[in-house]
Design a protein around this motif. Structure first.
Motif, PDB file in Angstrom:
ATOM      1  N   ASN A   1       0.841  -1.182   0.000  1.00 54.76           N
ATOM      2  CA  ASN A   1       0.000   0.000   0.000  1.00 54.76           C
ATOM      3  C   ASN A   1       0.884   1.244   0.000  1.00 54.76           C
ATOM      4  O   ASN A   1       1.639   1.477   0.928  1.00 54.76           O
ATOM      5  CB  ASN A   1      -0.908  -0.032   1.220  1.00 54.76           C
ATOM      6  N   LEU A   2       0.796   2.036  -1.047  1.00 53.57           N
ATOM      7  CA  LEU A   2       1.587   3.252  -1.186  1.00 53.57           C
ATOM      8  C   LEU A   2       0.769   4.434  -0.696  1.00 53.57           C
ATOM      9  O   LEU A   2      -0.297   4.730  -1.230  1.00 53.57           O
ATOM     10  CB  LEU A   2       1.971   3.446  -2.651  1.00 53.57           C
ATOM     11  N   ASP A   3       1.268   5.111   0.347  1.00 55.70           N
ATOM     12  CA  ASP A   3       0.550   6.254   0.910  1.00 55.70           C
ATOM     13  C   ASP A   3       0.922   7.569   0.233  1.00 55.70           C
ATOM     14  O   ASP A   3       0.111   8.467   0.126  1.00 55.70           O
ATOM     15  CB  ASP A   3       0.813   6.370   2.410  1.00 55.70           C
ATOM     16  N   TRP A   4       2.172   7.700  -0.197  1.00 57.24           N
ATOM     17  CA  TRP A   4       2.617   8.910  -0.875  1.00 57.24           C
ATOM     18  C   TRP A   4       3.890   8.632  -1.650  1.00 57.24           C
ATOM     19  O   TRP A   4       4.531   7.629  -1.474  1.00 57.24           O
ATOM     20  CB  TRP A   4       2.802  10.078   0.096  1.00 57.24           C
ATOM     21  N   ARG A   5       4.233   9.581  -2.515  1.00 55.06           N
ATOM     22  CA  ARG A   5       5.407   9.500  -3.362  1.00 55.06           C
ATOM     23  C   ARG A   5       6.098  10.858  -3.339  1.00 55.06           C
ATOM     24  O   ARG A   5       5.443  11.887  -3.267  1.00 55.06           O
ATOM     25  CB  ARG A   5       4.949   9.218  -4.786  1.00 55.06           C
TER      26      ARG A   5
END
Length: 71
Positions: free
Chosen positions: A1-5
């Motif tokens: 799960n990617l929350d931000w970049r």
């Protein structure tokens, strides 16, 4: 799960590290970023740092390409 970049605009030369709620990362052309761990927003950027040599909860110590120390 990617929350931000987050992008530094240049390749990353050291592994990012976390202290409290901040992520620190140095890019290839010299510059250290402090990024908010919760939302990925840039807190600050300092040019000239090519390597992190030490860190504490209140300070980050970096080295420049001519041997100068940044705090």
């Amino acid at each position: 799960n990617l929350d931000w970049r987050f992008t530094t605009g240049e390749p990353i030369i050291e592994s990012p590290f976390v202290i409290d709620q901040d992520v620190y990362v140095v890019n290839e052309h010299g510059g250290i970023f402090s990024i908010d761990l919760a939302n990925g927003e840039e807190r600050w950027w300092s040019p000239g740092v090519t390597r992190v040599i030490a860190a504490s909860p209140t300070r980050v110590y970096g080295l420049g390409d001519l041997g100068q120390v940044y705090v």
